[in-house]
Design a protein around this motif. Structure first.
Motif, PDB file in Angstrom:
ATOM      1  N   LEU A 106       0.847  -1.188   0.000  1.00  0.00           N
ATOM      2  CA  LEU A 106       0.000   0.000   0.000  1.00  0.00           C
ATOM      3  C   LEU A 106       0.886   1.242   0.000  1.00  0.00           C
ATOM      4  O   LEU A 106       1.772   1.377   0.842  1.00  0.00           O
ATOM      5  N   ARG A 107       0.631   2.142  -0.951  1.00  0.00           N
ATOM      6  CA  ARG A 107       1.363   3.419  -0.971  1.00  0.00           C
ATOM      7  C   ARG A 107       0.516   4.485  -0.286  1.00  0.00           C
ATOM      8  O   ARG A 107      -0.650   4.690  -0.641  1.00  0.00           O
ATOM      9  N   LEU A 108       1.116   5.140   0.694  1.00  0.00           N
ATOM     10  CA  LEU A 108       0.420   6.152   1.482  1.00  0.00           C
ATOM     11  C   LEU A 108       1.155   7.474   1.315  1.00  0.00           C
ATOM     12  O   LEU A 108       2.354   7.565   1.555  1.00  0.00           O
ATOM     13  N   ARG A 109       0.399   8.500   0.883  1.00  0.00           N
ATOM     14  CA  ARG A 109       0.978   9.841   0.743  1.00  0.00           C
ATOM     15  C   ARG A 109       0.274  10.792   1.703  1.00  0.00           C
ATOM     16  O   ARG A 109      -0.957  10.855   1.725  1.00  0.00           O
ATOM     17  N   LEU A 110       1.082  11.515   2.476  1.00  0.00           N
ATOM     18  CA  LEU A 110       0.560  12.379   3.526  1.00  0.00           C
ATOM     19  C   LEU A 110       1.048  13.810   3.349  1.00  0.00           C
ATOM     20  O   LEU A 110       2.148  14.049   2.843  1.00  0.00           O
ATOM     21  N   GLN A 111       0.215  14.745   3.823  1.00  0.00           N
ATOM     22  CA  GLN A 111       0.593  16.146   3.870  1.00  0.00           C
ATOM     23  C   GLN A 111       0.584  16.602   5.327  1.00  0.00           C
ATOM     24  O   GLN A 111      -0.481  16.723   5.931  1.00  0.00           O
ATOM     25  N   PRO A 112       1.767  16.831   5.939  1.00  0.00           N
ATOM     26  CA  PRO A 112       1.774  17.282   7.339  1.00  0.00           C
ATOM     27  C   PRO A 112       1.234  18.706   7.445  1.00  0.00           C
ATOM     28  O   PRO A 112       1.295  19.485   6.489  1.00  0.00           O
ATOM     29  N   GLU A 113       0.715  19.050   8.626  1.00  0.00           N
ATOM     30  CA  GLU A 113       0.104  20.375   8.800  1.00  0.00           C
ATOM     31  C   GLU A 113       1.140  21.490   8.759  1.00  0.00           C
ATOM     32  O   GLU A 113       0.796  22.651   8.540  1.00  0.00           O
ATOM     33  N   ARG A 114       2.390  21.144   8.979  1.00  0.00           N
ATOM     34  CA  ARG A 114       3.467  22.116   8.800  1.00  0.00           C
ATOM     35  C   ARG A 114       4.670  21.379   8.213  1.00  0.00           C
ATOM     36  O   ARG A 114       4.744  20.160   8.257  1.00  0.00           O
ATOM     37  N   GLY A 115       5.588  22.141   7.655  1.00  0.00           N
ATOM     38  CA  GLY A 115       6.732  21.542   6.984  1.00  0.00           C
ATOM     39  C   GLY A 115       7.552  20.660   7.914  1.00  0.00           C
ATOM     40  O   GLY A 115       7.727  20.962   9.093  1.00  0.00           O
ATOM     41  N   LEU A 116       8.057  19.566   7.377  1.00  0.00           N
ATOM     42  CA  LEU A 116       8.878  18.630   8.135  1.00  0.00           C
ATOM     43  C   LEU A 116      10.220  18.498   7.429  1.00  0.00           C
ATOM     44  O   LEU A 116      10.282  18.124   6.256  1.00  0.00           O
ATOM     45  N   ARG A 117      11.281  18.809   8.143  1.00  0.00           N
ATOM     46  CA  ARG A 117      12.615  18.708   7.557  1.00  0.00           C
ATOM     47  C   ARG A 117      13.140  17.290   7.755  1.00  0.00           C
ATOM     48  O   ARG A 117      13.230  16.796   8.882  1.00  0.00           O
ATOM     49  N   TYR A 118      13.476  16.635   6.661  1.00  0.00           N
ATOM     50  CA  TYR A 118      13.978  15.264   6.741  1.00  0.00           C
ATOM     51  C   TYR A 118      14.909  15.003   5.566  1.00  0.00           C
ATOM     52  O   TYR A 118      15.016  15.820   4.642  1.00  0.00           O
ATOM     53  N   GLN A 119      15.584  13.878   5.622  1.00  0.00           N
ATOM     54  CA  GLN A 119      16.447  13.431   4.537  1.00  0.00           C
ATOM     55  C   GLN A 119      15.928  12.107   4.003  1.00  0.00           C
ATOM     56  O   GLN A 119      15.300  11.326   4.725  1.00  0.00           O
ATOM     57  N   ALA A 120      16.201  11.858   2.732  1.00  0.00           N
ATOM     58  CA  ALA A 120      15.809  10.585   2.128  1.00  0.00           C
ATOM     59  C   ALA A 120      16.402   9.439   2.936  1.00  0.00           C
ATOM     60  O   ALA A 120      17.568   9.460   3.306  1.00  0.00           O
ATOM     61  N   GLY A 121      15.573   8.432   3.229  1.00  0.00           N
ATOM     62  CA  GLY A 121      16.028   7.265   3.960  1.00  0.00           C
ATOM     63  C   GLY A 121      15.709   7.276   5.435  1.00  0.00           C
ATOM     64  O   GLY A 121      15.892   6.259   6.112  1.00  0.00           O
ATOM     65  N   GLN A 122      15.215   8.410   5.967  1.00  0.00           N
ATOM     66  CA  GLN A 122      14.890   8.459   7.384  1.00  0.00           C
ATOM     67  C   GLN A 122      13.589   7.720   7.683  1.00  0.00           C
ATOM     68  O   GLN A 122      12.835   7.362   6.774  1.00  0.00           O
ATOM     69  N   HIS A 123      13.335   7.484   8.980  1.00  0.00           N
ATOM     70  CA  HIS A 123      12.113   6.812   9.436  1.00  0.00           C
ATOM     71  C   HIS A 123      11.200   7.819  10.123  1.00  0.00           C
ATOM     72  O   HIS A 123      11.653   8.816  10.668  1.00  0.00           O
ATOM     73  N   LEU A 124       9.918   7.495  10.149  1.00  0.00           N
ATOM     74  CA  LEU A 124       8.947   8.310  10.854  1.00  0.00           C
ATOM     75  C   LEU A 124       7.936   7.377  11.506  1.00  0.00           C
ATOM     76  O   LEU A 124       7.504   6.398  10.890  1.00  0.00           O
ATOM     77  N   VAL A 125       7.562   7.664  12.746  1.00  0.00           N
ATOM     78  CA  VAL A 125       6.545   6.863  13.418  1.00  0.00           C
ATOM     79  C   VAL A 125       5.173   7.409  13.025  1.00  0.00           C
ATOM     80  O   VAL A 125       4.905   8.601  13.179  1.00  0.00           O
ATOM     81  N   LEU A 126       4.306   6.541  12.493  1.00  0.00           N
ATOM     82  CA  LEU A 126       2.945   6.917  12.101  1.00  0.00           C
ATOM     83  C   LEU A 126       1.968   6.426  13.162  1.00  0.00           C
ATOM     84  O   LEU A 126       2.076   5.295  13.653  1.00  0.00           O
ATOM     85  N   TRP A 127       0.996   7.276  13.485  1.00  0.00           N
ATOM     86  CA  TRP A 127      -0.045   6.941  14.460  1.00  0.00           C
ATOM     87  C   TRP A 127      -1.402   6.936  13.778  1.00  0.00           C
ATOM     88  O   TRP A 127      -1.790   7.921  13.138  1.00  0.00           O
ATOM     89  N   ALA A 128      -2.116   5.831  13.900  1.00  0.00           N
ATOM     90  CA  ALA A 128      -3.521   5.750  13.469  1.00  0.00           C
ATOM     91  C   ALA A 128      -4.320   5.480  14.741  1.00  0.00           C
ATOM     92  O   ALA A 128      -4.357   4.354  15.230  1.00  0.00           O
ATOM     93  N   GLY A 129      -4.915   6.530  15.302  1.00  0.00           N
ATOM     94  CA  GLY A 129      -5.552   6.396  16.604  1.00  0.00           C
ATOM     95  C   GLY A 129      -4.487   6.135  17.650  1.00  0.00           C
ATOM     96  O   GLY A 129      -3.547   6.911  17.810  1.00  0.00           O
ATOM     97  N   LYS A 130      -4.593   5.022  18.373  1.00  0.00           N
ATOM     98  CA  LYS A 130      -3.626   4.669  19.402  1.00  0.00           C
ATOM     99  C   LYS A 130      -2.622   3.623  18.931  1.00  0.00           C
ATOM    100  O   LYS A 130      -1.860   3.080  19.730  1.00  0.00           O
ATOM    101  N   VAL A 131      -2.623   3.329  17.644  1.00  0.00           N
ATOM    102  CA  VAL A 131      -1.704   2.331  17.085  1.00  0.00           C
ATOM    103  C   VAL A 131      -0.564   3.054  16.375  1.00  0.00           C
ATOM    104  O   VAL A 131      -0.796   3.940  15.550  1.00  0.00           O
ATOM    105  N   ALA A 132       0.666   2.671  16.694  1.00  0.00           N
ATOM    106  CA  ALA A 132       1.840   3.325  16.111  1.00  0.00           C
ATOM    107  C   ALA A 132       2.755   2.298  15.467  1.00  0.00           C
ATOM    108  O   ALA A 132       2.926   1.190  15.975  1.00  0.00           O
TER     109      ALA A 132
END
Length: 310
Positions: A106-132
């Motif tokens: 599944l490909r998921l594309r998100l738009q954060p409410e403000r800019g997020l500075r990151y580099q290619a290859g980094q990780h991010l924790v996603l939360w859907a309700g109380k599941v991370a």
């Protein structure tokens, strides 16, 4: 015995108990994934005494604010704990697009409410309700106007089950942004670069590859994607398009049935080669062993292992 305090609740736990276990056994729902201090899903804020097995897993600023990884801490004294609250401590994001690249990716594309500075290859924790769950970024910050993730949904899981129901306009929250081992270094520009991924381990390498090309990498780039079968090479077309327009890029699509024979034929062209590996532990181990046998120095191999859920 030490006492744990969470909000208005408090209870005694044996000295030396794992903090994550003590919280979950008492009904405090702290998410976890790897239990190895890698995913950072079990982030909690602590005031009191704990023995931290991985003090360097978090930044000095985070530790100063009291953040700890619950799975890596043992309770040794009275402790006040606040679980990470994605609504207050996280960053809200809107779902732009959800689509299936294969029946299981599944490909998921998100738009954060403000800019997020990151580099290619980094990780991010996603939360859907109380599941991370932690996921690698497949997007490129200077190019893509969204955050992109490739979710392996072959097996049932709380987050992947929730992700299957997402649609454009839905909200998620973003947790901690992590460094990750797979980032392009401009000093590598003239050296041979191998990018080897299994399954959705190709996702962060897709970002790293495009960053290398964006910075006009001059050395040869070899991309290898290992998949269960031919139908699972979900980036085959965009990889082929990049190879067609960059003479220093070659792409190889391997299947599990071909792995043993292909590994046996793997040879280094230069001892200056740098290898970036990402995917399932067994795949990373197989590739690493072969590359070391072929003469690749250990400090020229960087690996990001997708640890299975506990």
């Amino acid at each position: 015995m030490p006492e744990l305090h969470v909000g208005e609740r408090h209870w005694s736990v044996p000295t030396g108990n794992n903090l994550l276990d003590a919280l979950n056994q008492a009904g405090v729902a702290v998410p976890s994934s790897c239990r190895a201090g890698s995913c950072h899903a079990c982030l909690v804020r602590c005031r009191g005494e704990v023995q931290d097995k991985q003090p360097d897993a978090l930044s000095a600023a985070q530790r100063q604010e009291g953040w700890r990884l619950a799975c890596q801490c043992q309770v040794i004294g009275d402790l006040q704990v606040e679980a990470f609250d994605p609504l207050n401590d996280g960053l809200a994001a809107r779902v732009l697009r959800v689509d299936w690249l294969t029946p299981s990716v599944l490909r998921l594309r998100l738009q954060p409410e403000r800019g997020l500075r990151y580099q290619a290859g980094q990780h991010l924790v996603l939360w859907a309700g109380k599941v991370a769950r932690p996921y690698s970024l497949a997007s490129l910050p200077q190019v893509d106007p969204f955050l992109e993730f490739h979710l392996d949904c072959r097996l049932p899981g709380e987050f992947s089950d929730a992700a299957r129901t997402l649609k454009a306009g839905d909200s998620l929250h973003l947790g901690e942004l992590r460094g990750g081992a797979l980032q392009y270094d401009p000093d590598w520009q003239a050296r041979p670069l191998w990018l080897i991924g299994s399954g959705t381990g190709i996702a962060p390498l897709w970002g790293v590859l495009r960053e290398a090309l964006r910075q006009d990498h001059q050395g040869a780039i070899r991309v290898i994607h290992l998949a269960h079968d031919d139908s699972a090479h979900y980036l085959a077309e965009p990889l082929a398009a990049l190879a067609a327009s960059h003479s220093n890029l070659t792409v190889e699509l391997w299947t599990a049935a071909q792995l043993a024979e292909a590994l046996a034929q793997l040879r280094l062209v230069s001892r200056q080669t740098l290898a970036l590996l990402c995917g399932h532990p067994a795949s990373i181990e197989a590739f690493s062993k072969r590359l070391f046998l072929a003469g690749l120095p250990r400090n020229q191999l960087l690996a990001d292992v997708f640890l299975p859920r506990s």
